[in-house]
Design a protein around this motif. Sequence first.
Motif, mmCIF file in Angstrom:
data_model
loop_
_atom_site.group_PDB
_atom_site.id
_atom_site.type_symbol
_atom_site.label_atom_id
_atom_site.label_comp_id
_atom_site.label_asym_id
_atom_site.label_seq_id
_atom_site.Cartn_x
_atom_site.Cartn_y
_atom_site.Cartn_z
ATOM 1 N N ILE A 57 0.842 -1.076 -0.258
ATOM 2 C CA ILE A 57 -0.040 -0.439 0.151
ATOM 3 C C ILE A 57 0.726 1.608 -0.049
ATOM 4 C CG2 ILE A 57 -1.840 1.636 1.539
ATOM 5 C CD1 ILE A 57 -2.484 -1.262 2.136
ATOM 6 N N LEU A 58 1.679 1.396 1.068
ATOM 7 C CA LEU A 58 2.886 2.482 1.500
ATOM 8 C C LEU A 58 3.055 3.040 -0.311
ATOM 9 C CD1 LEU A 58 3.241 5.440 3.216
ATOM 10 C CD2 LEU A 58 5.380 3.237 3.181
ATOM 11 N N PRO A 59 3.708 1.859 -1.375
ATOM 12 C CA PRO A 59 5.154 2.466 -2.240
ATOM 13 C C PRO A 59 3.876 3.012 -3.124
ATOM 14 C CG PRO A 59 5.959 0.250 -1.719
ATOM 15 C CD PRO A 59 4.346 0.610 -0.519
ATOM 16 N N THR A 60 2.778 1.881 -2.777
ATOM 17 C CA THR A 60 1.709 2.694 -4.606
ATOM 18 C C THR A 60 1.550 4.013 -3.814
ATOM 19 O OG1 THR A 60 0.929 0.666 -4.061
ATOM 20 C CG2 THR A 60 -0.182 1.538 -5.925
ATOM 21 N N VAL A 61 0.883 3.947 -2.915
ATOM 22 C CA VAL A 61 0.282 5.344 -2.529
ATOM 23 C C VAL A 61 1.546 6.885 -2.913
ATOM 24 C CG1 VAL A 61 -0.232 7.708 -1.158
ATOM 25 C CG2 VAL A 61 -0.821 4.875 -1.148
ATOM 26 N N LEU A 62 2.979 6.292 -2.579
ATOM 27 C CA LEU A 62 3.966 7.068 -2.831
ATOM 28 C C LEU A 62 4.188 7.490 -4.658
ATOM 29 C CD1 LEU A 62 6.839 6.132 -0.016
ATOM 30 C CD2 LEU A 62 5.395 8.419 0.088
ATOM 31 N N LEU A 63 4.077 6.127 -5.466
ATOM 32 C CA LEU A 63 4.225 6.400 -6.768
ATOM 33 C C LEU A 63 2.941 7.215 -7.206
ATOM 34 C CD1 LEU A 63 5.760 5.614 -8.930
ATOM 35 C CD2 LEU A 63 3.694 3.539 -9.063
ATOM 36 N N ILE A 64 2.127 7.233 -6.482
ATOM 37 C CA ILE A 64 0.868 7.866 -7.140
ATOM 38 C C ILE A 64 1.183 9.767 -6.851
ATOM 39 C CG2 ILE A 64 -1.760 8.782 -6.582
ATOM 40 C CD1 ILE A 64 -1.885 6.024 -5.919
ATOM 41 N N ILE A 65 1.549 9.974 -5.445
ATOM 42 C CA ILE A 65 2.159 11.487 -5.358
ATOM 43 C C ILE A 65 3.000 11.284 -6.267
ATOM 44 C CG2 ILE A 65 2.840 12.316 -3.594
ATOM 45 C CD1 ILE A 65 1.468 11.002 -1.074
ATOM 46 N N VAL A 66 4.552 10.691 -6.221
ATOM 47 C CA VAL A 66 5.609 11.193 -7.249
ATOM 48 C C VAL A 66 4.978 11.314 -8.526
ATOM 49 C CG1 VAL A 66 7.550 10.013 -7.540
ATOM 50 C CG2 VAL A 66 7.466 10.348 -6.223
ATOM 51 N N THR A 67 4.280 10.408 -9.166
ATOM 52 C CA THR A 67 3.615 10.529 -10.535
ATOM 53 C C THR A 67 2.899 12.218 -10.600
ATOM 54 O OG1 THR A 67 1.773 9.333 -9.981
ATOM 55 C CG2 THR A 67 3.815 8.455 -11.043
#
Length: 128
Positions: A28-38
Amino acid sequence: MRQWVLLFIFLSALEIGVFMLAGKWMGILPTVLLIIVTGMVGVYLTKKQGVNVLYQLQSQIQNHQPPGIAMLDGVCVLIGGILLICPGFITDILGLLLLIPFTRKFIRPSMIKMIKNWVNRKQLYIYR
């Protein structure tokens, strides 16, 4: 109009599915971070490409050329930026394709054809 609503519903459902798969695969955390970074990268790329399109538009006007290509590029950058800022991996890919100058030249003929169809069906008026 109905097609746009169906496309929006289908795309939203597809994005949710991709989120679930990404969350299962990465967590969950890497997915949310990836969404924020993109989203942040999307803002940066949109600003950079938007400035480039403005320079292209000014150059064409100063050289007494019709700014049609620059205007189409501006529309691509606007839509691409919106898609990149929206959360979702599919919209990020589509937005990125609209922001890359190389891929925009393949998208432009479709845009021109769509605008001509709107004019022919009197759904878009061009005032001179």
